[in-house]
Design a protein around this motif. Structure first.
Motif, PDB file in Angstrom:
ATOM      1  N   ILE A 189      16.286   8.182   6.388  1.00 31.57           N
ATOM      2  CA  ILE A 189      15.608   6.894   6.384  1.00 31.57           C
ATOM      3  C   ILE A 189      14.104   7.061   6.516  1.00 31.57           C
ATOM      4  O   ILE A 189      13.329   6.356   5.858  1.00 31.57           O
ATOM      5  CB  ILE A 189      16.157   5.997   7.510  1.00 31.57           C
ATOM      6  N   GLY A 190      13.674   7.981   7.378  1.00 35.15           N
ATOM      7  CA  GLY A 190      12.244   8.135   7.604  1.00 35.15           C
ATOM      8  C   GLY A 190      11.483   8.492   6.347  1.00 35.15           C
ATOM      9  O   GLY A 190      10.367   8.002   6.135  1.00 35.15           O
ATOM     10  N   HIS A 191      12.060   9.329   5.497  1.00 36.60           N
ATOM     11  CA  HIS A 191      11.369   9.725   4.267  1.00 36.60           C
ATOM     12  C   HIS A 191      11.099   8.524   3.374  1.00 36.60           C
ATOM     13  O   HIS A 191       9.957   8.286   2.943  1.00 36.60           O
ATOM     14  CB  HIS A 191      12.214  10.762   3.526  1.00 36.60           C
ATOM     15  N   HIS A 192      12.133   7.743   3.108  1.00 32.58           N
ATOM     16  CA  HIS A 192      11.967   6.613   2.183  1.00 32.58           C
ATOM     17  C   HIS A 192      11.110   5.508   2.793  1.00 32.58           C
ATOM     18  O   HIS A 192      10.285   4.908   2.091  1.00 32.58           O
ATOM     19  CB  HIS A 192      13.335   6.059   1.798  1.00 32.58           C
ATOM     20  N   ILE A 193      11.268   5.218   4.070  1.00 32.04           N
ATOM     21  CA  ILE A 193      10.453   4.187   4.700  1.00 32.04           C
ATOM     22  C   ILE A 193       8.991   4.609   4.725  1.00 32.04           C
ATOM     23  O   ILE A 193       8.083   3.776   4.527  1.00 32.04           O
ATOM     24  CB  ILE A 193      10.962   3.899   6.125  1.00 32.04           C
ATOM     25  N   SER A 194       8.726   5.884   4.945  1.00 26.77           N
ATOM     26  CA  SER A 194       7.344   6.362   4.924  1.00 26.77           C
ATOM     27  C   SER A 194       6.727   6.193   3.541  1.00 26.77           C
ATOM     28  O   SER A 194       5.562   5.787   3.408  1.00 26.77           O
ATOM     29  CB  SER A 194       7.297   7.828   5.348  1.00 26.77           C
ATOM     30  N   LEU A 195       7.503   6.503   2.495  1.00 27.18           N
ATOM     31  CA  LEU A 195       6.986   6.313   1.140  1.00 27.18           C
ATOM     32  C   LEU A 195       6.733   4.845   0.846  1.00 27.18           C
ATOM     33  O   LEU A 195       5.734   4.496   0.193  1.00 27.18           O
ATOM     34  CB  LEU A 195       7.973   6.899   0.134  1.00 27.18           C
ATOM     35  N   VAL A 196       7.634   3.991   1.315  1.00 24.74           N
ATOM     36  CA  VAL A 196       7.416   2.551   1.128  1.00 24.74           C
ATOM     37  C   VAL A 196       6.123   2.117   1.805  1.00 24.74           C
ATOM     38  O   VAL A 196       5.330   1.339   1.255  1.00 24.74           O
ATOM     39  CB  VAL A 196       8.620   1.760   1.669  1.00 24.74           C
ATOM     40  N   ASN A 197       5.884   2.620   3.010  1.00 26.30           N
ATOM     41  CA  ASN A 197       4.664   2.272   3.735  1.00 26.30           C
ATOM     42  C   ASN A 197       3.424   2.749   2.994  1.00 26.30           C
ATOM     43  O   ASN A 197       2.444   1.994   2.845  1.00 26.30           O
ATOM     44  CB  ASN A 197       4.723   2.888   5.139  1.00 26.30           C
ATOM     45  N   VAL A 198       3.443   3.997   2.524  1.00 21.05           N
ATOM     46  CA  VAL A 198       2.279   4.542   1.821  1.00 21.05           C
ATOM     47  C   VAL A 198       2.048   3.805   0.507  1.00 21.05           C
ATOM     48  O   VAL A 198       0.909   3.440   0.160  1.00 21.05           O
ATOM     49  CB  VAL A 198       2.478   6.047   1.576  1.00 21.05           C
ATOM     50  N   GLN A 199       3.111   3.547  -0.232  1.00 20.18           N
ATOM     51  CA  GLN A 199       2.971   2.888  -1.528  1.00 20.18           C
ATOM     52  C   GLN A 199       2.512   1.437  -1.387  1.00 20.18           C
ATOM     53  O   GLN A 199       1.698   0.950  -2.168  1.00 20.18           O
ATOM     54  CB  GLN A 199       4.297   2.960  -2.284  1.00 20.18           C
ATOM     55  N   SER A 200       3.031   0.726  -0.396  1.00 20.00           N
ATOM     56  CA  SER A 200       2.603  -0.653  -0.196  1.00 20.00           C
ATOM     57  C   SER A 200       1.138  -0.711   0.231  1.00 20.00           C
ATOM     58  O   SER A 200       0.383  -1.597  -0.193  1.00 20.00           O
ATOM     59  CB  SER A 200       3.488  -1.334   0.849  1.00 20.00           C
ATOM     60  N   ALA A 201       0.717   0.245   1.094  1.00 20.55           N
ATOM     61  CA  ALA A 201      -0.693   0.292   1.492  1.00 20.55           C
ATOM     62  C   ALA A 201      -1.589   0.576   0.299  1.00 20.55           C
ATOM     63  O   ALA A 201      -2.670  -0.028   0.154  1.00 20.55           O
ATOM     64  CB  ALA A 201      -0.891   1.346   2.579  1.00 20.55           C
ATOM     65  N   ALA A 202      -1.144   1.479  -0.586  1.00 25.47           N
ATOM     66  CA  ALA A 202      -1.929   1.774  -1.789  1.00 25.47           C
ATOM     67  C   ALA A 202      -2.023   0.563  -2.704  1.00 25.47           C
ATOM     68  O   ALA A 202      -3.079   0.274  -3.279  1.00 25.47           O
ATOM     69  CB  ALA A 202      -1.318   2.957  -2.523  1.00 25.47           C
ATOM     70  N   ALA A 203      -0.912  -0.174  -2.869  1.00 26.66           N
ATOM     71  CA  ALA A 203      -0.928  -1.365  -3.728  1.00 26.66           C
ATOM     72  C   ALA A 203      -1.871  -2.420  -3.175  1.00 26.66           C
ATOM     73  O   ALA A 203      -2.653  -3.041  -3.927  1.00 26.66           O
ATOM     74  CB  ALA A 203       0.491  -1.922  -3.848  1.00 26.66           C
ATOM     75  N   LEU A 204      -1.838  -2.647  -1.854  1.00 26.00           N
ATOM     76  CA  LEU A 204      -2.751  -3.633  -1.262  1.00 26.00           C
ATOM     77  C   LEU A 204      -4.210  -3.205  -1.412  1.00 26.00           C
ATOM     78  O   LEU A 204      -5.085  -4.036  -1.698  1.00 26.00           O
ATOM     79  CB  LEU A 204      -2.403  -3.812   0.220  1.00 26.00           C
ATOM     80  N   ARG A 205      -4.457  -1.912  -1.234  1.00 26.47           N
ATOM     81  CA  ARG A 205      -5.833  -1.427  -1.359  1.00 26.47           C
ATOM     82  C   ARG A 205      -6.354  -1.620  -2.782  1.00 26.47           C
ATOM     83  O   ARG A 205      -7.511  -2.017  -2.987  1.00 26.47           O
ATOM     84  CB  ARG A 205      -5.877   0.044  -0.948  1.00 26.47           C
ATOM     85  N   ARG A 206      -5.506  -1.352  -3.760  1.00 31.33           N
ATOM     86  CA  ARG A 206      -5.941  -1.518  -5.155  1.00 31.33           C
ATOM     87  C   ARG A 206      -6.176  -2.988  -5.489  1.00 31.33           C
ATOM     88  O   ARG A 206      -7.124  -3.335  -6.211  1.00 31.33           O
ATOM     89  CB  ARG A 206      -4.890  -0.929  -6.085  1.00 31.33           C
ATOM     90  N   LEU A 207      -5.330  -3.874  -4.996  1.00 28.39           N
ATOM     91  CA  LEU A 207      -5.510  -5.299  -5.278  1.00 28.39           C
ATOM     92  C   LEU A 207      -6.774  -5.836  -4.616  1.00 28.39           C
ATOM     93  O   LEU A 207      -7.513  -6.635  -5.226  1.00 28.39           O
ATOM     94  CB  LEU A 207      -4.286  -6.071  -4.775  1.00 28.39           C
ATOM     95  N   HIS A 208      -7.054  -5.418  -3.412  1.00 32.76           N
ATOM     96  CA  HIS A 208      -8.254  -5.882  -2.733  1.00 32.76           C
ATOM     97  C   HIS A 208      -9.518  -5.311  -3.378  1.00 32.76           C
ATOM     98  O   HIS A 208     -10.555  -5.977  -3.437  1.00 32.76           O
ATOM     99  CB  HIS A 208      -8.208  -5.493  -1.262  1.00 32.76           C
ATOM    100  N   LYS A 209      -9.402  -4.070  -3.847  1.00 36.15           N
ATOM    101  CA  LYS A 209     -10.576  -3.422  -4.432  1.00 36.15           C
ATOM    102  C   LYS A 209     -10.918  -4.022  -5.781  1.00 36.15           C
ATOM    103  O   LYS A 209     -12.094  -4.288  -6.082  1.00 36.15           O
ATOM    104  CB  LYS A 209     -10.315  -1.921  -4.564  1.00 36.15           C
ATOM    105  N   ASP A 210      -9.928  -4.234  -6.650  1.00 37.99           N
ATOM    106  CA  ASP A 210     -10.173  -4.771  -7.995  1.00 37.99           C
ATOM    107  C   ASP A 210      -8.954  -5.586  -8.409  1.00 37.99           C
ATOM    108  O   ASP A 210      -8.009  -5.044  -8.994  1.00 37.99           O
ATOM    109  CB  ASP A 210     -10.435  -3.633  -8.978  1.00 37.99           C
ATOM    110  N   PRO A 211      -8.923  -6.873  -8.083  1.00 35.28           N
ATOM    111  CA  PRO A 211      -7.735  -7.682  -8.386  1.00 35.28           C
ATOM    112  C   PRO A 211      -7.392  -7.708  -9.872  1.00 35.28           C
ATOM    113  O   PRO A 211      -6.224  -7.818 -10.232  1.00 35.28           O
ATOM    114  CB  PRO A 211      -8.128  -9.082  -7.885  1.00 35.28           C
TER     115      PRO A 211
END
Length: 387
Positions: A189-211
């Motif tokens: 579980i930790g592996h997949h949840i960690s990837l979800v956390n990293v990927q969601s943070a990356a998606a939010l960062r990209r949207l905030h940086k250049d919508p």
């Protein structure tokens, strides 16, 4: 199994309270049969004395039903009743059997000193009676009685020791199983949840940086999140199904192993890591437990890199030797701080996996920078990969 057979299996052999009552009843039956001479034939003592003797027999044998819960008290009571019987009755019945059973139970419940004291009292009392002129018990009989009592105490103590050892083995097995389940759930579980956390943070960062232009990249990250969460749910269901041991259909997904290394690499790349793989040595199937451990070590290492290392490049090396497989995961990040990963148990879990197979695992800062995890796993079950 037929219902009547199931009922018989539950009723026999008796357990618990029923076993105690059966023990008391069986001993009373044997003693009663051996004491019938006091009720038939020529009278050698008055009837009130005979009635008192049978009351002592009933009390001593009946007390055995409580010997499991109060072994020392029952042993002392049976000793007193047995001594009173032989002092008052002229009929030499086999009531000593009740005391032997009570003495065994005292030792089997772990009261070695009390059992030794009770045995010593009966030997000393019998010896005093012999010296006082009781010709029914000779020196040879006293010696044999001592041997029987010592043997009874020894057998009871051996049983107690075996039960204690069995409980300790069971407790250790349960502890190891809990640790194994916790480690497996953490890795799965930790592996997949960690990837979800990293990927969601990356998606939010990209949207905030250049919508405007970041929407496409965010959609790709959301797709990766969906895939990671689906895989986490699938592995969680499979793990829980094994724990429940229910009769389910055989899993259609391949078992976790180095053959699925490409899936780990692909999910790590979706998290923004440049993952490079290096494989060498023999090809073919590894022993199951070694294959699973190697897969989990790579999985947990990639999870730690994605969460803590702030790295951009990761190299996964797998070398299958003739007698062991070596797995190494190194990155170009800064690694954990001096105190390690706060609140984490990933490295400890990986090291426990390696040690469980007779292998070893090292983790620390690499000489050229970054962090490195290296595990060496022997083929403990003797199955060597084909050349």
């Amino acid at each position: 199994m037929a219902p009547d057979l199931v009922l018989r299996a539950r009723l026999w052999p008796p357990r618990g309270r029923a076993a105690d009552l059966a023990l008391a009843g069986g001993v009373f039956l044997v003693v009663a049969v051996g004491s019938l001479r006091s009720l038939i034939g020529a009278r050698e003592e008055p009837w009130p004395v005979t009635v008192l003797g049978w009351a002592l027999i009933l009390a001593a044998c009946g007390a055995l039903a409580l010997s499991r819960r109060r072994p020392v008290a029952v042993g002392a009571f049976v000793l007193a009743a047995t001594a009173s019987y032989y002092l008052t009755s002229v009929y030499d019945g086999p009531l000593m059997l009740a005391f032997v059973v009570a003495l065994y139970r005292v030792a089997a419940e772990g009261h070695l000193q009390a059992a030794s004291a009770l045995a010593a009292l009966i030997v000393v009392g019998t010896g005093i009676g012999t010296l006082a002129g009781n010709h029914d018990v000779t020196g040879v009989a006293l010696f044999m009685l001592t041997g029987w009592l010592v043997g009874t105490v020894a057998l009871g103590w051996v049983r107690h020791t075996r039960l204690v050892h069995a409980r300790e083995v069971e407790r250790r097995a349960a502890t190891e199983e809990r640790l194994r389940i916790a480690r497996e759930l953490h890795d799965v579980i930790g592996h997949h949840i960690s990837l979800v956390n990293v990927q969601s943070a990356a998606a939010l960062r990209r949207l905030h940086k250049d919508p405007a232009t970041g929407a496409l990249q965010a959609a790709e990250a959301l797709g990766a999140i969906k895939e990671s969460s689906r895989e986490a749910l699938r592995e969680l269901r499979a793990t829980l199904g094994v724990l429940r041991q229910v009769d389910e259909a055989a899993p259609t997904a391949p078992a976790a192993g180095l053959e699925r290394l490409g899936e780990l690499v692909a999910s790590a790349r979706l998290a923004g890591l440049d993952v490079r793989t290096r494989t060498g040595g023999a090809h073919g199937a590894l022993p199951t437990e070694v294959d699973l451990a190697a897969y989990r070590i790579v999985q947990e290492s990639l999870t730690n890199v994605a969460r803590h290392a702030h790295a951009t490049t990761v190299t996964v090396r797998v070398d299958r030797g003739p007698r062991h497989v070596t797995v190494e995961v190194s990155d170009d990040g800064r690694g954990p701080g001096p105190g390690g990963v706060r609140g984490g148990s990933g490295i400890a879990g990986m090291r426990a996996r390696a040690r469980a197979l007779g292998g070893e695992l090292t983790a620390g800062l690499a000489p050229g920078g970054g962090f490195s995890v290296r595990a060496r796993l022997p083929y403990t079950n003797g199955a060597l990969p084909p050349s």
